[in-house]
Design a protein around this motif. Structure first.
Motif, PDB file in Angstrom:
ATOM      1  N   VAL A   1       0.823  -1.174  -0.088  1.00 26.53           N
ATOM      2  CA  VAL A   1      -0.226  -0.093  -0.210  1.00 26.53           C
ATOM      3  C   VAL A   1       0.964   1.282  -0.079  1.00 26.53           C
ATOM      4  CG1 VAL A   1      -1.731   1.359   1.362  1.00 26.53           C
ATOM      5  CG2 VAL A   1      -2.114  -1.009   1.112  1.00 26.53           C
ATOM      6  N   ASN A   2       1.979   1.070   0.860  1.00 27.87           N
ATOM      7  CA  ASN A   2       2.853   2.256   0.909  1.00 27.87           C
ATOM      8  C   ASN A   2       3.665   2.762  -0.534  1.00 27.87           C
ATOM      9  OD1 ASN A   2       2.088   2.769   3.510  1.00 27.87           O
ATOM     10  ND2 ASN A   2       3.858   1.914   4.305  1.00 27.87           N
TER      11      ASN A   2
ATOM     12  N   HIS B   1      -6.990  -4.849   4.190  1.00 28.50           N
ATOM     13  CA  HIS B   1      -6.049  -3.631   4.012  1.00 28.50           C
ATOM     14  C   HIS B   1      -6.806  -2.589   3.041  1.00 28.50           C
ATOM     15  CE1 HIS B   1      -3.483  -6.543   6.067  1.00 28.50           C
ATOM     16  NE2 HIS B   1      -2.658  -5.381   6.342  1.00 28.50           N
ATOM     17  N   ALA B   2      -7.879  -2.903   2.563  1.00 25.07           N
ATOM     18  CA  ALA B   2      -8.484  -2.041   1.641  1.00 25.07           C
ATOM     19  C   ALA B   2      -7.671  -1.357   0.468  1.00 25.07           C
ATOM     20  CB  ALA B   2      -9.247  -0.696   2.200  1.00 25.07           C
ATOM     21  N   VAL B   3      -6.862  -2.423  -0.227  1.00 26.13           N
ATOM     22  CA  VAL B   3      -6.093  -2.062  -1.275  1.00 26.13           C
ATOM     23  C   VAL B   3      -6.542  -1.388  -2.460  1.00 26.13           C
ATOM     24  CG1 VAL B   3      -4.598  -3.606  -0.328  1.00 26.13           C
ATOM     25  CG2 VAL B   3      -6.184  -4.370  -2.155  1.00 26.13           C
TER      26      VAL B   3
ATOM     27  N   LEU C   1       2.635   1.882  -3.385  1.00 26.16           N
ATOM     28  CA  LEU C   1       1.598   2.400  -4.658  1.00 26.16           C
ATOM     29  C   LEU C   1       1.676   3.917  -4.369  1.00 26.16           C
ATOM     30  CD1 LEU C   1      -1.569   0.094  -4.125  1.00 26.16           C
ATOM     31  CD2 LEU C   1       0.169  -0.138  -5.734  1.00 26.16           C
ATOM     32  N   SER C   2       1.842   4.583  -3.266  1.00 26.82           N
ATOM     33  CA  SER C   2       1.833   6.068  -3.289  1.00 26.82           C
ATOM     34  C   SER C   2       3.399   6.501  -3.512  1.00 26.82           C
ATOM     35  CB  SER C   2       1.070   6.348  -2.369  1.00 26.82           C
ATOM     36  OG  SER C   2       1.494   6.068  -0.985  1.00 26.82           O
ATOM     37  N   GLU C   3       4.232   5.794  -3.408  1.00 23.85           N
ATOM     38  CA  GLU C   3       5.844   6.226  -3.387  1.00 23.85           C
ATOM     39  C   GLU C   3       6.024   7.424  -4.634  1.00 23.85           C
ATOM     40  OE1 GLU C   3       9.250   4.633  -2.728  1.00 23.85           O
ATOM     41  OE2 GLU C   3       8.470   3.232  -1.473  1.00 23.85           O
ATOM     42  N   SER C   4       6.908   8.235  -4.393  1.00 22.03           N
ATOM     43  CA  SER C   4       7.267   9.262  -5.467  1.00 22.03           C
ATOM     44  C   SER C   4       7.907   8.500  -6.520  1.00 22.03           C
ATOM     45  CB  SER C   4       8.129  10.620  -4.810  1.00 22.03           C
ATOM     46  OG  SER C   4       9.292   9.653  -4.256  1.00 22.03           O
ATOM     47  N   SER C   5       8.752   7.626  -6.356  1.00 20.76           N
ATOM     48  CA  SER C   5       9.506   6.798  -7.580  1.00 20.76           C
ATOM     49  C   SER C   5       8.567   6.175  -8.274  1.00 20.76           C
ATOM     50  CB  SER C   5      10.368   5.900  -6.980  1.00 20.76           C
ATOM     51  OG  SER C   5      10.946   5.167  -8.002  1.00 20.76           O
ATOM     52  N   ILE C   6       8.492   6.226  -9.604  1.00 19.23           N
ATOM     53  CA  ILE C   6       7.610   5.704 -10.522  1.00 19.23           C
ATOM     54  C   ILE C   6       8.056   4.178 -10.601  1.00 19.23           C
ATOM     55  CG2 ILE C   6       8.845   6.536 -12.517  1.00 19.23           C
ATOM     56  CD1 ILE C   6       5.987   6.645 -14.132  1.00 19.23           C
ATOM     57  N   LYS C   7       8.962   3.931 -10.649  1.00 19.16           N
ATOM     58  CA  LYS C   7       9.475   2.506 -10.628  1.00 19.16           C
ATOM     59  C   LYS C   7       8.976   1.512  -9.294  1.00 19.16           C
ATOM     60  CE  LYS C   7      13.552   3.174 -13.842  1.00 19.16           C
ATOM     61  NZ  LYS C   7      15.075   3.025 -13.999  1.00 19.16           N
ATOM     62  N   VAL C   8       9.101   2.386  -8.285  1.00 19.38           N
ATOM     63  CA  VAL C   8       8.819   1.635  -7.193  1.00 19.38           C
ATOM     64  C   VAL C   8       7.107   1.453  -7.258  1.00 19.38           C
ATOM     65  CG1 VAL C   8       8.389   1.833  -4.682  1.00 19.38           C
ATOM     66  CG2 VAL C   8      10.630   2.529  -5.760  1.00 19.38           C
TER      67      VAL C   8
ATOM     68  N   ALA D   1       6.522  -1.449  -9.766  1.00 20.04           N
ATOM     69  CA  ALA D   1       6.708  -2.560  -9.070  1.00 20.04           C
ATOM     70  C   ALA D   1       5.811  -3.348  -7.975  1.00 20.04           C
ATOM     71  CB  ALA D   1       8.178  -2.648  -8.650  1.00 20.04           C
ATOM     72  N   ALA D   2       5.209  -2.075  -7.115  1.00 18.71           N
ATOM     73  CA  ALA D   2       4.348  -2.413  -6.095  1.00 18.71           C
ATOM     74  C   ALA D   2       2.869  -2.893  -6.951  1.00 18.71           C
ATOM     75  CB  ALA D   2       4.096  -1.297  -5.333  1.00 18.71           C
ATOM     76  N   VAL D   3       2.569  -2.192  -7.945  1.00 15.40           N
ATOM     77  CA  VAL D   3       1.298  -2.578  -8.810  1.00 15.40           C
ATOM     78  C   VAL D   3       1.525  -3.987  -9.183  1.00 15.40           C
ATOM     79  CG1 VAL D   3      -0.326  -2.123 -10.449  1.00 15.40           C
ATOM     80  CG2 VAL D   3       0.627  -0.164  -9.046  1.00 15.40           C
ATOM     81  N   ARG D   4       2.846  -4.177  -9.742  1.00  7.88           N
ATOM     82  CA  ARG D   4       2.940  -5.784 -10.332  1.00  7.88           C
ATOM     83  C   ARG D   4       2.895  -6.825  -9.138  1.00  7.88           C
ATOM     84  NH1 ARG D   4       7.754  -4.320 -14.381  1.00  7.88           N
ATOM     85  NH2 ARG D   4       6.382  -4.107 -16.220  1.00  7.88           N
ATOM     86  N   CYS D   5       3.241  -6.481  -8.118  1.00 12.12           N
ATOM     87  CA  CYS D   5       3.373  -7.383  -6.877  1.00 12.12           C
ATOM     88  C   CYS D   5       2.038  -7.557  -6.363  1.00 12.12           C
ATOM     89  CB  CYS D   5       3.947  -6.755  -5.805  1.00 12.12           C
ATOM     90  SG  CYS D   5       4.124  -7.973  -4.302  1.00 12.12           S
ATOM     91  N   LEU D   6       1.369  -6.353  -6.512  1.00 12.10           N
ATOM     92  CA  LEU D   6      -0.339  -6.489  -5.988  1.00 12.10           C
ATOM     93  C   LEU D   6      -1.062  -7.429  -6.964  1.00 12.10           C
ATOM     94  CD1 LEU D   6      -2.102  -5.385  -3.834  1.00 12.10           C
ATOM     95  CD2 LEU D   6      -2.844  -3.712  -5.374  1.00 12.10           C
ATOM     96  N   HIS D   7      -0.812  -7.070  -8.414  1.00 16.94           N
ATOM     97  CA  HIS D   7      -1.424  -7.997  -9.365  1.00 16.94           C
ATOM     98  C   HIS D   7      -1.154  -9.540  -9.270  1.00 16.94           C
ATOM     99  CE1 HIS D   7      -1.421  -9.345 -13.870  1.00 16.94           C
ATOM    100  NE2 HIS D   7      -3.021  -8.994 -13.232  1.00 16.94           N
ATOM    101  N   SER D   8       0.070  -9.765  -8.770  1.00 15.60           N
ATOM    102  CA  SER D   8       0.423 -11.194  -8.703  1.00 15.60           C
ATOM    103  C   SER D   8      -0.280 -11.904  -7.725  1.00 15.60           C
ATOM    104  CB  SER D   8       2.041 -11.170  -8.557  1.00 15.60           C
ATOM    105  OG  SER D   8       2.370 -12.614  -8.501  1.00 15.60           O
ATOM    106  N   LEU D   9      -0.363 -11.084  -6.587  1.00 13.72           N
ATOM    107  CA  LEU D   9      -1.044 -11.689  -5.231  1.00 13.72           C
ATOM    108  C   LEU D   9      -2.703 -11.660  -5.510  1.00 13.72           C
ATOM    109  CD1 LEU D   9       1.261  -9.920  -2.749  1.00 13.72           C
ATOM    110  CD2 LEU D   9       1.244 -12.158  -3.462  1.00 13.72           C
ATOM    111  N   SER D  10      -3.104 -10.758  -6.463  1.00 14.31           N
ATOM    112  CA  SER D  10      -4.402 -10.721  -6.737  1.00 14.31           C
ATOM    113  C   SER D  10      -5.170 -11.816  -7.385  1.00 14.31           C
ATOM    114  CB  SER D  10      -4.794  -9.440  -7.328  1.00 14.31           C
ATOM    115  OG  SER D  10      -4.635  -9.319  -8.689  1.00 14.31           O
ATOM    116  N   ARG D  11      -4.167 -12.786  -7.966  1.00 14.51           N
ATOM    117  CA  ARG D  11      -4.759 -13.833  -8.619  1.00 14.51           C
ATOM    118  C   ARG D  11      -5.340 -14.898  -7.672  1.00 14.51           C
ATOM    119  NH1 ARG D  11       0.414 -13.818 -11.978  1.00 14.51           N
ATOM    120  NH2 ARG D  11      -0.012 -12.327 -13.822  1.00 14.51           N
TER     121      ARG D  11
END
Length: 642
Positions: A359-360, A394-396, A362-369, A372-382
């Protein structure tokens, strides 16, 4: 008064500085070649470590003259070499210096210099090129970057010429050769297949790479060798179950993730490992149980800790500035690890504060982070289980919806894929997502020029419409507009078309909804169905379209739109006798729903279909060797007898 005086003072200081530098440039135009050479040597000594002097000489026009002298056939080799050295020194200044050099077309001139027979001149040109290409302002496409360029290098014998350098006595030479192979092999099956069979001093190249990733070798060498083997494996040249991957490359990359390693090594190790295991379930399972990797990656988020072992202040300052790269690498590796296996996903989510970290992220200033966080969330959302538990706790969906506002396309694609999963009917997040304006957002994605976004937008709407209440379905239709629906149904990409048909099928389910939607959009939907059944589409597309017709035929009033449309009836009849059993079965569903005798007007419908010859076809199909077709035909015939 001070303000008025300040500008002239500055002007005079600047003119003094440039005047003191002008004699260096003037000497480059001397008719005596020996004086020109001495002038270039003096210039070289003047600019070393002096950024102000470098800037002055560039302003005074030294670069075009140096490049002219460098390219002149009449210039002595010594003069041309010294010119290349000065240009290299200028390139080591500020980024603006590099931009100025690029504007003067320095790269073609230096590349031409590589054709010279003189090694010292070639070396000076190469040093200058290296300095320019390591600058962030230099566009990469100016040199070899894509697959075409890999092929050019390959065709010009790069593999054979570089291979023997791997056994050089110089470590530096070995490393440059290794790096070259890793770049050549990346996502290139042609090069990778060749590398597997290259012999160096009687040893195959993969065997040499394996020797180079042993623990007693320098870390840089281990990592780069592991990269070479990883890229060859991903390009299909080495099997994923080969010992050199399972027993050598994978463990080496896991070692690189330990907290004893430097930040850069941990980042590179995790990112390379993520790429190696990305598409292979077995490698994901092996990695997940190697050296407690999942727990080890949790340390990537605690770096540097307050009790850090780093005593070097410069190093600590550097690492603080680059700590976000560790988080990015950890998210990437978690995404690969959890891509397929439910148990691994569970382990990842149970790692301390994992969901909070995502969750943190997803709101980092670095676009690369963020990516990567969204990719991780996508993988776990399967994971169905996680969608029902951790994701809800966690109301992601909240930060995810925020990410979807004004994000660049690469983030939007992964975030919208994740949203598709959160909108599945069993996901508790579905309701709050709907309330937060998701319909409008997803409808706008369907208009994107980016294909992946169009697919995800329509896919998410399809999931949203599944077993939804009538209000949501009406909102979707209103948000999409008939015009946009037709646009999607005529999309050149079959995925977009299939998902749009899936959406229509989900919208047209349960009788009251079917009748309600067909009363307001019936004409346009029937038109779209006709167009698809007449078009050049594959079996799956036509089957889905016939299933939509079967749903319409299940409506109370909606079925009249089929019965009054002779063109559609003839198409259903045609598909009942089609060579493909799937299409025959889908057409039979339409007929069954139309002739069902418990419904009002069934007698008239049965009579009309009998007159069209439908009953004859049903009798024929009741003798079919396909049990599904046979049963469906018999069921329909019973409606006539009842």
């Amino acid at each position: 008064m001070a303000c008025v005086l300040e500008a002239p003072l500055r002007m005079s200081v600047l003119s003094e500085v440039t005047a003191s530098s002008r004699h260096y440039v003037d000497r480059l135009f001397d008719p005596d070649p020996q004086k020109v050479l001495q002038g270039v040597i003096d210039m070289k000594n003047a600019v070393i470590g002096n950024n102000k002097q470098k800037a002055n000489l560039i302003v005074l026009g030294a670069v075009p003259r140096l490049l002219y002298l460098l390219q002149q056939e009449t210039s002595s080799t010594e003069l041309r070499t010294e010119c290349a050295v000065v240009l290299g020194s200028l390139a080591m200044g500020t980024e603006n210096n590099v931009k100025s050099l690029l504007d003067c077309h320095i790269i073609p001139a230096l590349l031409q210099g590589l054709l010279s027979p003189d090694l010292k001149f070639i070396e000076a040109c190469l040093r200058c090129l290296r300095t320019i290409f390591t600058s962030p302002v230099t566009p990469e496409e100016l040199l070899y970057t894509g697959p075409d360029h890999q092929t050019i290098l390959f065709n010009h014998g790069a593999v054979q010429n570089i291979a023997h350098l791997l056994v050089s006595t110089s470590y530096k030479v070995q490393m440059q050769a290794l790096k070259c192979f890793s770049v050549l092999a990346f996502e290139n099956p042609q090069v990778s297949m060749t590398l597997v069979n290259v012999l160096v001093d009687g040893e195959l190249l993969p065997q040499i790479f394996v020797k180079m990733l042993q623990r007693d070798k320098p870390i840089e060498m281990q990592l780069t060798s592991a990269k070479c083997l990883t890229y060859m494996c991903r390009a299909g040249a080495i099997r994923t179950d080969d010992n050199c991957i399972v027993l050598k490359t994978l463990p080496c990359l896991v070692r690189m993730c330990s907290k004893e390693r430097l930040l850069e090594e941990r980042v590179e190790g995790a990112e390379t490992l993520a790429y190696l295991i990305e598409t292979d379930v077995e490698l994901q399972r092996i990695a997940s149980i190697t050296d407690h990797l999942i727990a080890m990656l949790a340390d990537y988020f605690k770096y540097p800790s307050s009790v850090s072992a780093i005593t070097d202040i410069k190093r600590l300052d550097h690492d603080l500035k680059h700590a976000h790269e560790l988080r990015q690498a950890a998210f990437k590796l978690y995404a690969s690890l959890g891509a397929n296996d439910e148990d691994i996903r569970k382990k990842i989510i149970e790692t301390e504060n994992m969901m909070d970290r995502i969750v943190n992220g997803l709101s980092e200033s670095s676009i690369k982070v963020r990516l990567a966080a969204v990719r991780c969330l996508h993988s776990l959302s399967r994971s169905v289980q996680q969608l029902r538990t951790s994701f809800q706790d966690h109301a992601v969906w909240k930060p995810l919806m925020k990410v979807l506002q004004n994000a660049p396309d690469e983030i939007l694609v992964v975030a919208s894929s994740t949203l598709c999963n959160l909108l599945l009917e069993f996901s508790p997040s579905k309701e709050p997502i709907l309330e937060s304006g998701a319909v409008e957002l997803l409808c706008s994605l369907t208009q994107s020029e980016n294909l992946a976004l169009r697919v995800n937008g329509i896919w998410a709407l399809m999931n949203m419409a599944f077993q939804a209440e009538q209000k949501i379905k009406s909102d979707i239709l209103r948000g999409l507009s008939t015009e946009q629906l037709f646009q999607l149904l005529s999309d050149s990409d079959v995925n977009v078309l299939m998902k749009t048909l899936g959406l229509l099928r989900n919208l047209l389910s349960t009788r009251p909804h079917i009748d309600h939607i067909m009363s307001s959009h019936g004409k346009q939907i029937m038109q779209a169905v006709t167009l698809i059944l007449e078009g050049e589409h594959n079996i799956e597309v036509k089957e889905q379209t016939l299933c939509i017709l079967a749903n319409i035929a299940d409506g109370t009033t909606a079925k009249e739109l089929i019965m009054t449309n002779d063109d559609i009836l003839q198409k259903i009849k045609y598909y009942m006798s089609h060579s493909n059993a799937k299409l025959q079965l889908a057409a039979m569903f339409c007929i069954s729903n139309l002739v069902w005798n418990e419904e009002e007007g069934s007698q008239e419908r049965q009579d009309k279909l009998r007159d069209m010859g439908i009953v004859d076809i049903l009798h024929k199909l009741s003798q079919s060797s396909d049990p599904n077709l046979c049963d469906k035909a018999k069921t329909a015939l019973q409606q006539y007898l009842a």
